[in-house]
Every structure is written in structure tokens, then in C-alpha cells.
Design a protein around this motif. Structure first.
Motif, PDB file in Angstrom:
ATOM      1  N   ASP A  98     -13.957 -25.899  33.784  1.00  0.00           N
ATOM      2  CA  ASP A  98     -13.376 -25.590  32.485  1.00  0.00           C
ATOM      3  C   ASP A  98     -12.267 -24.572  32.714  1.00  0.00           C
ATOM      4  N   SER A  99     -11.155 -24.741  32.017  1.00  0.00           N
ATOM      5  CA  SER A  99     -10.096 -23.734  32.132  1.00  0.00           C
ATOM      6  C   SER A  99     -10.340 -22.562  31.198  1.00  0.00           C
ATOM      7  N   ASP A 100     -11.236 -22.748  30.218  1.00  0.00           N
ATOM      8  CA  ASP A 100     -11.489 -21.737  29.198  1.00  0.00           C
ATOM      9  C   ASP A 100     -10.154 -21.343  28.569  1.00  0.00           C
ATOM     10  N   ASP A 101      -9.843 -20.069  28.500  1.00  0.00           N
ATOM     11  CA  ASP A 101      -8.569 -19.685  27.886  1.00  0.00           C
ATOM     12  C   ASP A 101      -7.553 -19.211  28.935  1.00  0.00           C
ATOM     13  N   ARG A 102      -7.803 -19.576  30.191  1.00  0.00           N
ATOM     14  CA  ARG A 102      -6.890 -19.184  31.274  1.00  0.00           C
ATOM     15  C   ARG A 102      -5.656 -20.085  31.318  1.00  0.00           C
ATOM     16  N   SER A 103      -4.597 -19.585  31.856  1.00  0.00           N
ATOM     17  CA  SER A 103      -3.404 -20.387  32.128  1.00  0.00           C
ATOM     18  C   SER A 103      -3.752 -21.395  33.221  1.00  0.00           C
ATOM     19  N   CYS A 104      -3.525 -22.666  32.942  1.00  0.00           N
ATOM     20  CA  CYS A 104      -3.840 -23.706  33.930  1.00  0.00           C
ATOM     21  C   CYS A 104      -3.038 -23.512  35.212  1.00  0.00           C
TER      22      CYS A 104
ATOM     23  N   LEU B 293      -7.082 -21.231  42.691  1.00  0.00           N
ATOM     24  CA  LEU B 293      -7.967 -22.160  43.398  1.00  0.00           C
ATOM     25  C   LEU B 293      -7.331 -22.655  44.701  1.00  0.00           C
ATOM     26  N   LYS B 294      -6.054 -22.974  44.643  1.00  0.00           N
ATOM     27  CA  LYS B 294      -5.351 -23.447  45.848  1.00  0.00           C
ATOM     28  C   LYS B 294      -5.242 -22.337  46.894  1.00  0.00           C
ATOM     29  N   ALA B 295      -5.093 -21.100  46.445  1.00  0.00           N
ATOM     30  CA  ALA B 295      -5.052 -19.973  47.386  1.00  0.00           C
ATOM     31  C   ALA B 295      -6.402 -19.820  48.098  1.00  0.00           C
ATOM     32  N   LEU B 296      -7.478 -20.004  47.356  1.00  0.00           N
ATOM     33  CA  LEU B 296      -8.807 -19.961  47.984  1.00  0.00           C
ATOM     34  C   LEU B 296      -8.970 -21.087  48.989  1.00  0.00           C
ATOM     35  N   LEU B 297      -8.519 -22.280  48.621  1.00  0.00           N
ATOM     36  CA  LEU B 297      -8.608 -23.429  49.521  1.00  0.00           C
ATOM     37  C   LEU B 297      -7.804 -23.187  50.796  1.00  0.00           C
ATOM     38  N   ALA B 298      -6.656 -22.545  50.660  1.00  0.00           N
ATOM     39  CA  ALA B 298      -5.802 -22.275  51.823  1.00  0.00           C
ATOM     40  C   ALA B 298      -6.483 -21.354  52.834  1.00  0.00           C
ATOM     41  N   GLN B 299      -7.492 -20.604  52.399  1.00  0.00           N
ATOM     42  CA  GLN B 299      -8.217 -19.720  53.308  1.00  0.00           C
ATOM     43  C   GLN B 299      -9.265 -20.465  54.130  1.00  0.00           C
TER      44      GLN B 299
ATOM     45  N   LEU C 155      -8.980 -29.558  35.910  1.00  0.00           N
ATOM     46  CA  LEU C 155      -9.401 -28.628  34.868  1.00  0.00           C
ATOM     47  C   LEU C 155      -9.598 -29.364  33.556  1.00  0.00           C
ATOM     48  N   ALA C 156     -10.738 -29.132  32.948  1.00  0.00           N
ATOM     49  CA  ALA C 156     -10.964 -29.604  31.583  1.00  0.00           C
ATOM     50  C   ALA C 156     -10.374 -28.539  30.668  1.00  0.00           C
ATOM     51  N   ILE C 157      -9.458 -28.932  29.820  1.00  0.00           N
ATOM     52  CA  ILE C 157      -8.750 -27.976  28.969  1.00  0.00           C
ATOM     53  C   ILE C 157      -9.499 -27.816  27.673  1.00  0.00           C
ATOM     54  N   GLU C 158      -9.857 -26.900  27.329  1.00  0.00           N
ATOM     55  CA  GLU C 158     -10.485 -25.606  27.415  1.00  0.00           C
ATOM     56  C   GLU C 158     -11.874 -25.773  28.012  1.00  0.00           C
ATOM     57  N   GLU C 159     -12.538 -26.818  27.603  1.00  0.00           N
ATOM     58  CA  GLU C 159     -13.911 -27.050  28.064  1.00  0.00           C
ATOM     59  C   GLU C 159     -14.137 -28.541  28.265  1.00  0.00           C
TER      60      GLU C 159
ATOM     61  N   ASP D 238      -7.279 -31.301  23.574  1.00  0.00           N
ATOM     62  CA  ASP D 238      -7.079 -30.361  24.682  1.00  0.00           C
ATOM     63  C   ASP D 238      -6.500 -29.018  24.228  1.00  0.00           C
ATOM     64  N   SER D 239      -6.852 -28.610  23.022  1.00  0.00           N
ATOM     65  CA  SER D 239      -6.385 -27.309  22.539  1.00  0.00           C
ATOM     66  C   SER D 239      -7.422 -26.236  22.856  1.00  0.00           C
ATOM     67  N   ILE D 240      -6.975 -25.009  22.854  1.00  0.00           N
ATOM     68  CA  ILE D 240      -7.848 -23.858  23.050  1.00  0.00           C
ATOM     69  C   ILE D 240      -8.296 -23.432  21.646  1.00  0.00           C
ATOM     70  N   CYS D 241      -9.499 -23.857  21.280  1.00  0.00           N
ATOM     71  CA  CYS D 241      -9.899 -23.678  19.879  1.00  0.00           C
ATOM     72  C   CYS D 241     -11.399 -23.430  19.698  1.00  0.00           C
TER      73      CYS D 241
END
Length: 140
Positions: A6-12, A19-25, A36-40, A70-73
Motif C-alpha cells: 500500500d502506498s498509504d499517503d506517501r508519494s509514489c 524501495l529501489k535504493a534498498l534493492l540496490a544494497q 504500489l496499491a494507491i492508497e490501499e 486510486d485517490s487518497i481518501c
């Protein structure tokens, strides 16, 4: 590896970058599809109104009509207001584990009739298409 969150209210854009930075490690980094499911995740269930109404024919159509895909609501709360007696207020009042149990039930009941081609959720479409691409390349 397929990771659905879920993206919740974060910027996608920012969340995917994290997430990609974590994968790069990871060395070696596994082939990974982030979606990402936008918002949930319930946005994907709301994306197929026919499946939702087939599973819950008494759903409140006026509540469903207020949803912008797909709105944050407060997505799961809106779904609860449409299909659960007493709506999200009753779910909040009952407390855990009821929200999780209901979300599981809704996913099972609605997704069994879902048309994956006709789902109106853009984030579901990205998941579907990304999964197909992995399969086509023999990565799943």
C-alpha cells in the motif's frame, strides 16, 4: 520477487525510490517487481464495480459513487461504509482483529469475480501488466 505494498499517503515516486535504493544494497539483487496499491489494496477491489456488487449486492451505491479511483481518501473506510453494517465507525469501534478479518473477506469475495482486464484501478493495471511482463520473460 514481486513486492506489493500500500502506498498509504506517501508519494509514489519517493516511495519507489526508497524501495529501489534498498534493492540496490542487495548483492546480487534479485529480479524484483515493485507495485504500489494507491492508497490501499482496497482500491483494486473498488476498481471492479461489477465484481463488488456481485459479491455485495446490497452495497450502498451512493457511497461507491463518491469514490475517485486510486485517490487518497480513506479507501478501506469508504469500502466499509459501502458494504459493512455500521460502516467504518463500527469496524473501528470493534477494533483489532476485525479490520484485518474484513479486509481478507472482502478481498476473497470481490476478487473471485474480478475482471482483470476491465479493472478501473490504474495501480492494479500496472500490477497486472508488470506481472505479465515477468511471466513473458520467464522470470516468474
Amino acid at each position: 520477487m514481486i513486492v506489493v505494498l500500500d502506498s498509504d499517503d506517501r508519494s509514489c515516486v519517493d516511495f519507489l525510490a526508497e524501495l529501489k535504493a534498498l534493492l540496490a544494497q542487495c548483492h546480487p539483487a534479485p529480479t524484483t517487481l515493485f507495485r504500489l496499491a494507491i492508497e490501499e489494496m482496497e482500491a483494486w477491489l473498488l476498481g471492479d464495480r461489477h465484481a463488488l456488487l456481485a459479491a455485495y449486492p446490497k452495497a450502498k451505491k451512493d457511497v461507491l459513487a463518491r469514490y475517485a479511483q486510486d485517490s487518497i481518501c480513506g479507501t478501506w473506510e469508504l469500502l466499509a461504509d459501502a458494504i459493512h453494517p455500521g460502516g467504518h465507525a463500527a469496524v473501528h469501534k470493534a477494533g483489532w482483529p476485525l479490520p484485518g478479518q474484513l479486509k481478507h473477506e472482502w478481498a476473497r469475495n470481490i476478487s473471485s469475480g474480478m475482471d482483470v482486464e476491465g479493472n478501473a484501478s490504474p495501480s492494479f493495471g500496472k500490477f497486472r501488466d508488470g506481472l505479465r511482463k515477468l511471466v513473458a520473460h520467464g522470470l516468474v
